[in-house]
Design a protein around this motif. Structure first.
Motif, mmCIF file in Angstrom:
data_model
loop_
_atom_site.group_PDB
_atom_site.id
_atom_site.type_symbol
_atom_site.label_atom_id
_atom_site.label_comp_id
_atom_site.label_asym_id
_atom_site.label_seq_id
_atom_site.Cartn_x
_atom_site.Cartn_y
_atom_site.Cartn_z
ATOM 1 N N VAL A 691 -36.888 -0.860 9.103
ATOM 2 C CA VAL A 691 -36.736 0.578 8.900
ATOM 3 C C VAL A 691 -36.564 1.214 10.270
ATOM 4 O O VAL A 691 -37.361 0.956 11.181
ATOM 5 N N VAL A 693 -36.979 4.496 12.218
ATOM 6 C CA VAL A 693 -37.794 5.689 11.999
ATOM 7 C C VAL A 693 -37.377 6.782 12.973
ATOM 8 O O VAL A 693 -37.504 6.613 14.186
ATOM 9 N N ARG A 710 -51.060 3.484 3.271
ATOM 10 C CA ARG A 710 -49.973 4.209 3.899
ATOM 11 C C ARG A 710 -49.723 3.623 5.284
ATOM 12 O O ARG A 710 -50.625 3.111 5.933
ATOM 13 N N TYR A 720 -44.554 10.022 11.252
ATOM 14 C CA TYR A 720 -43.902 9.732 9.987
ATOM 15 C C TYR A 720 -44.887 8.980 9.113
ATOM 16 O O TYR A 720 -45.498 7.998 9.549
ATOM 17 N N TYR A 722 -45.468 6.966 5.576
ATOM 18 C CA TYR A 722 -44.779 6.253 4.499
ATOM 19 C C TYR A 722 -45.792 5.744 3.482
ATOM 20 O O TYR A 722 -46.854 5.222 3.848
ATOM 21 N N ARG A 723 -45.440 5.865 2.236
ATOM 22 C CA ARG A 723 -46.179 5.196 1.174
ATOM 23 C C ARG A 723 -45.523 3.843 0.929
ATOM 24 O O ARG A 723 -44.321 3.754 0.685
ATOM 25 N N ILE A 724 -46.312 2.769 1.019
ATOM 26 C CA ILE A 724 -45.783 1.414 0.889
ATOM 27 C C ILE A 724 -45.999 0.951 -0.543
ATOM 28 O O ILE A 724 -47.134 0.814 -1.004
ATOM 29 N N SER A 729 -37.553 -2.253 1.834
ATOM 30 C CA SER A 729 -37.462 -0.962 2.513
ATOM 31 C C SER A 729 -37.067 0.156 1.570
ATOM 32 O O SER A 729 -37.423 1.312 1.783
ATOM 33 N N PHE A 732 -40.011 2.083 0.378
ATOM 34 C CA PHE A 732 -40.851 2.786 1.324
ATOM 35 C C PHE A 732 -40.552 4.276 1.160
ATOM 36 O O PHE A 732 -39.434 4.715 1.403
ATOM 37 N N LEU A 734 -40.930 7.986 2.364
ATOM 38 C CA LEU A 734 -41.335 8.869 3.449
ATOM 39 C C LEU A 734 -41.994 10.085 2.820
ATOM 40 O O LEU A 734 -41.337 10.959 2.251
ATOM 41 N N GLU A 735 -43.309 10.144 2.915
ATOM 42 C CA GLU A 735 -44.050 11.230 2.286
ATOM 43 C C GLU A 735 -44.087 12.492 3.142
ATOM 44 O O GLU A 735 -44.116 13.598 2.613
ATOM 45 N N HIS A 737 -42.957 14.049 7.327
ATOM 46 C CA HIS A 737 -42.628 13.989 8.739
ATOM 47 C C HIS A 737 -43.286 15.193 9.402
ATOM 48 O O HIS A 737 -43.008 16.342 9.047
#
Length: 973
Positions: A691, A693, A710, A720, A722-724, A729, A732, A734-735, A737
């Motif tokens: 990823v 970023v 996370r 940044y 991310y919820r995994i 990818s 993933f 992006l919750e 920024h």
């Protein structure tokens, strides 16, 4: 009379507001005070050494962690906690339970430094150097073209410098550098600075006439370098050498320590304990025709290995048992493919099918075979390639029948006593690619201890019994066997055998003559090969042609007596001699067996490679390499070098990375994160599982952190989150920024019970899930005025569990830290202690705060909750009280302070400041109290406002209250 009462100290230190505007519970100064209890404060605890001292420690950024394994240093099954310290070029470890008497062991030593950065480091030319006062370039011996930099003390202090423009490589902030200064003669006293003298790299010290090594990290880039003398005597410098050193990152998962050099100069390492038997160690095989291979061993030790999952190099073998001696290098695995046929020689079967034929055109001479290494039971290497870089090898056997199931023999190279074997390897997978097929099909798995003995094909071809490893069954041809050394091909290596059937038994082979005279190379623990005579008994190629046939008998020599060889293990059981099929002597129908044509050949046993019996390839197409690994056949696994890493849900995430692409071109990605599948922390597919970023934010990743499933990606001014959800990818999410704030160093991020705390130039922050709050608001002016020593790793955060406090270290030798108490949500300042702290903080088992001191070279507990510091000064200064009447005079009559102390040493004192003056109007030492009592003093001072300061170095101090009695001038009593 009016009284101002202070019973609440929970406001702590506040510097962001006026001293007139803060609340009664807040203070202008709040040093070395713990205010977890709202009604009182106590003095901060002491710092105590917890380990013995290390040596060769330098004042540079240091990695310090604490982790647990289920093995102790001797490999016993004892749960053990370790301290690990990475500093300069070494990584050390010690058992926590050994405390101050423990002995540190060296886990790893990196030896590859960066290229030379100084132009004319031996002063061959003066053009790149600037010789200041007292300095000159001289030639000690006119007969030799060797020069030195000479300093003469009579001229006063001066500078020898090389500017940024003249250096071959420029200094970069936050990197670590190794400087070697060699003095030919004299003793020099000097400091190392940038070329302009505005930043000190190495403090002033005395250097004798020898070679000296120091490490440093500049705060600013492109500063050049200089020696600045300090009242020094005369001396000569013959070498001034500078190179980049290492920036460590340590990652622990499942008891394994992974080590990365963030300067990307050295390969990352894997450190852990391995305990397993390998290559048949300890197998009790009464019918095992060979002794166990010479490299069979019980592995039980700590190992340092590369993290790289190095694949095998596959080699097509011309002859069985590598009789051509082609397998001779680390990671090489020989593959011999043999297509047996029902062959009769001298009316005897000499070659028999391994298993029943399959469908026509199943096999072809265009089929290829390859292997992979399985590491740590779960991680699989890429497919093995030949020396030309092509995946797999063809069979060198030209006699191929499309329906005939071939036998496969593997010969891995191990080196003597496993010297060339990676102990992390737990198995070998064998793959087959049929002609014109894109897939590679799994044939079987060879366990590092048991070979393919668990495979159903490891059985006698003429019996239904599955051949196992016990003493009551027929030998299992799936086990590892010794590899034969190339046949000597001389008359001393063979002889005709006796032609009388009754002279043989299951364990006895009889020669025509005494073995010592007819074949003197025969010896105990060598191998005897029995087959029908070949065209030339002294020919290697003719011998190899007979050796490969499935009815050829092969056994280990247990003993030799005249004409008789007894087969089996030296010093052990006599063992039946048998053939590739698992058939023993008594399994043969001897009614028409012609012993008059049998011949015995002698071969030595290899000590550096191991072999297998034939495994029949039945042509089934089941699991593929792609289905087992999720990778395409051509996928390369390149080792990843990283600056920061974390684990989320058993997946590894590596950030700010350096790797090589499929063309071996080095790629540096400061915004890229490479991730792995669960538990496969070394299977990094850089071209697929990554990823990028915030690649357009102009920022770089400084820290990766995991919290509540996370992934938190910290940059210097961006975050940044991310919820995994899976290892892909695309899953993933992006919750959030967060722009405008970040983390300056991986040491400056820490877990707490309340969320993740981190620091940058602007503030100290708390992340609760997706929400961020500034913790440093109340001391914002103070915090933003600090010089954060990021380059030396000194900006670090720690959580002290026992006092529920976040500790902020900002400079490695400032002797001051700031502390935020979560109970009272307030700040205090801890100072007056000694030490240099340039590493992470950790919690010990008693919830005390622990770090590594680079001045004492010891693990140290800071601010112990069970002690009370007797050397630091406790100081608190109240707000400026004007009682809501800033323009009216008051008569301050009495001061009452409720406290207790140790009763020894210097008692606590107080000062009184009036009307904002910096000069106290009263300074008074208080009476010592060992029990909680109130000290009352008549002060009788007139002023519009008052500030009270209480201070002292006495230990065991507790303050419960401050009362100020006063009258307002001109008011009614």
């Amino acid at each position: 009379m009016a009284r101002k009462t202070i019973r609440d100290f929970s406001g702590g230190l506040v510097s962001y507001q006026s001293e007139l505007d803060i609340s009664d519970s807040q203070f202008q100064e709040f040093d070395n005070a713990i205010n977890t209890k709202r009604g009182s404060i106590t003095k901060v605890g002491t710092s105590t050494a917890q380990s013995s001292a290390l040596s060769d420690i330098y004042n540079v950024s240091t990695e310090f962690i604490r982790y647990r394994t289920e093995k102790d240093a001797s490999g016993n099954d004892t749960s053990t906690e370790w301290w690990v310290v990475a500093n300069s070029n070494k990584i050390y470890r010690v058992d926590v339970n050994d405390g101050t008497s423990g002995s540190w062991s060296t886990v790893n030593t990196y030896s590859t430094f960066g290229s030379e950065m100084i132009a004319n480091r031996s002063f061959d030319s003066a053009s790149t150097w600037s010789f200041g006062t007292g300095w000159s370039r001289t030639q000690p011996d006119p007969g030799l073209s060797e020069f030195v930099a000479t300093y003469n003390t009579g001229s006063g202090d001066g500078v020898l410098s090389q500017t940024n423009a003249n250096m071959t490589t420029k200094l970069k902030k936050n990197n670590t550098y190794k400087l070697i200064i060699s003095l030919l003669s004299g003793t020099g006293t000097f400091e190392v600075t940038n070329s302009s003298g505005t930043e000190v790299y190495v403090s002033s010290a005395s250097y004798t006439s020898t070679s000296h090594t120091v490490y440093f990290s500049p705060n600013e880039s492109n500063g050049g370098i200089a020696i600045s003398t300090k009242s020094s005597s005369s001396f000569n410098v013959e070498l001034f050498s500078l190179s980049q050193a290492f920036n460590y990152d340590l990652l622990v998962h499942n008891q394994i320590l992974r080590i990365s050099d963030g300067a990307f100069l050295n390969n990352p390492k894997w450190y852990g304990h391995i305990k397993r038997d390998v290559f048949g160690q300890g197998l009790n095989l009464s019918n095992y025709r060979f002794r166990t291979p010479p490299m069979a061993a019980s592995v039980n030790n700590w190992y340092l290995k590369d993290t790289e999952l190095t694949p095998p190099t596959v080699v097509p073998m011309k002859y069985a048992f590598d009789q051509n001696n082609e397998i001779d290098a680390v990671n090489e695995v020989g593959i011999f493919v043999y297509y047996p046929s029902n062959t009769v020689q001298n009316s005897n079967n000499t070659d028999t099918l391994l298993i029943t034929d399959t469908a026509e055109t199943t096999f072809s001479d265009k089929d290829k075979y390859t292997v992979t290494f399985i590491y740590d039971y779960i991680q699989e290497s890429e497919l093995g390639r030949d020396v030309n870089g092509d995946i797999g090898v063809f069979s060198l056997n030209s006699s191929i029948d499309g329906k005939r199931c071939p036998g496969i023999q593997l010969v891995p190279f191990t080196g003597d006593s496993l010297a060339s074997w990676n102990e992390r390897i737990t198995a070998i997978n064998l793959y087959w690619q049929p002609e014109d097929d894109v897939d590679w099909y799994l044939v079987t798995t060879y366990d590092v201890q048991d070979g393919f003995s668990e495979d159903p094909r490891a059985k006698n071809s003429t019996k239904t019994t599955v051949l196992r490893k016990g003493p009551t069954v027929i030998s299992n041809p799936g086990c590892w066997i010794p590899c034969l050394e190339p046949y000597g091909a001389t008359s001393s290596d063979n002889q005709d055998l006796d032609n009388t059937r009754t002279n043989y038994s299951q364990t006895n082979i009889r020669g025509n003559a005494n073995w010592t005279s007819a074949a003197p190379n025969a010896a105990v623990n060598k191998a005897i090969i029995v087959m029908h005579s070949v065209s030339d008994n002294n020919s290697l190629s003719d011998f190899a042609e007979g050796l490969e046939k499935t009815n050829t008998f092969i056994a280990n020599i247990r003993s030799i007596s005249n004409q008789n060889i007894v087969t089996g293990v030296s010093g052990g059981l006599a063992v039946s001699w048998g053939n590739w099929l698992g058939e023993n002597f008594d399994d043969i129908d001897f009614s028409d067996y012609f012993f008059s044509h049998l011949h015995g050949f002698i071969c030595s046993v290899s000590t550096d490679k191991v072999a297998t019996w034939y495994l029949p390839n039945d042509g089934l197409k089941l699991a593929t390499y792609n289905s087992l690994t999720g990778r395409a056949a051509e996928t390369r696994l390149k080792p990843i070098k990283w600056n920061t890493a974390t684990v989320v849900g058993n997946k590894a995430f590596y950030g700010n990375i350096d790797f090589k692409d499929r063309n071996d071109q080095t790629i540096r990605e400061k915004n890229r994160i490479v991730f792995t599948d669960n538990f496969k922390l070394d299977e990094a597919v850089v071209g697929a599982k990554f990823v990028d970023v915030g690649k357009n934010d102009g920022d770089e990743i400084t820290a990766l952190h995991s919290f509540q499933n996370r992934l938190y990606v910290f940059k210097t001014r961006n975050i940044y989150i991310y919820r995994i959800q899976s290892a892909q990818s695309v899953n993933f999410i992006l919750e959030r920024h967060i722009a405008g704030t970040g983390c300056l160093h991986k040491h400056a991020v820490i877990d707490t019970p309340y969320g993740i705390c981190f620091a940058d130039n602007k503030q100290v922050s708390l992340l609760r899930g997706l929400e961020i709050s500034e913790l440093s608001l109340l001391i914002r002016d103070t915090y933003q005025g600090l010089t954060l020593n990021v380059s030396k790793g000194a900006l670090s955060l720690g959580y002290h569990g026992n006092i529920n406090t976040l500790v902020v270290n900002y400079d490695f030798d400032a002797t001051t830290m700031y502390a935020y108490n979560f109970d009272t949500q307030s700040w205090s300042k801890f100072n007056g202690f000694s030490g240099k702290f340039q590493s992470q903080f950790v919690l010990d088992n008693t919830q005390e705060l622990q770090t590594f001191d680079t001045s004492t070279y010891k693990v140290t507990n800071l601010f112990s909750s069970t002690t009370n510091n007797a050397t630091s000064t406790m100081l608190l200064k109240t707000k400026r009280f004007d009682f809501g009447l800033p323009d009216q005079f008051k008569r301050f009559t009495k001061l009452h302070i409720t406290y207790k102390g140790s009763g020894t040493g210097t008692a606590m004192s107080y000062k009184i400041y009036l009307d904002g003056s910096d000069t106290p109007s009263i300074t008074q030492e208080m009476i010592e109290h060992t029990t909680l009592q109130t000290h009352s003093s008549r002060i009788n001072e007139l002023g519009k406002s008052i500030e009270i300061e209480i201070y002292g170095v006495e230990s065991n101090v507790r303050i419960d209250g401050i009362d100020i009695d006063y009258d307002i001038e001109g008011s009614n009593p």
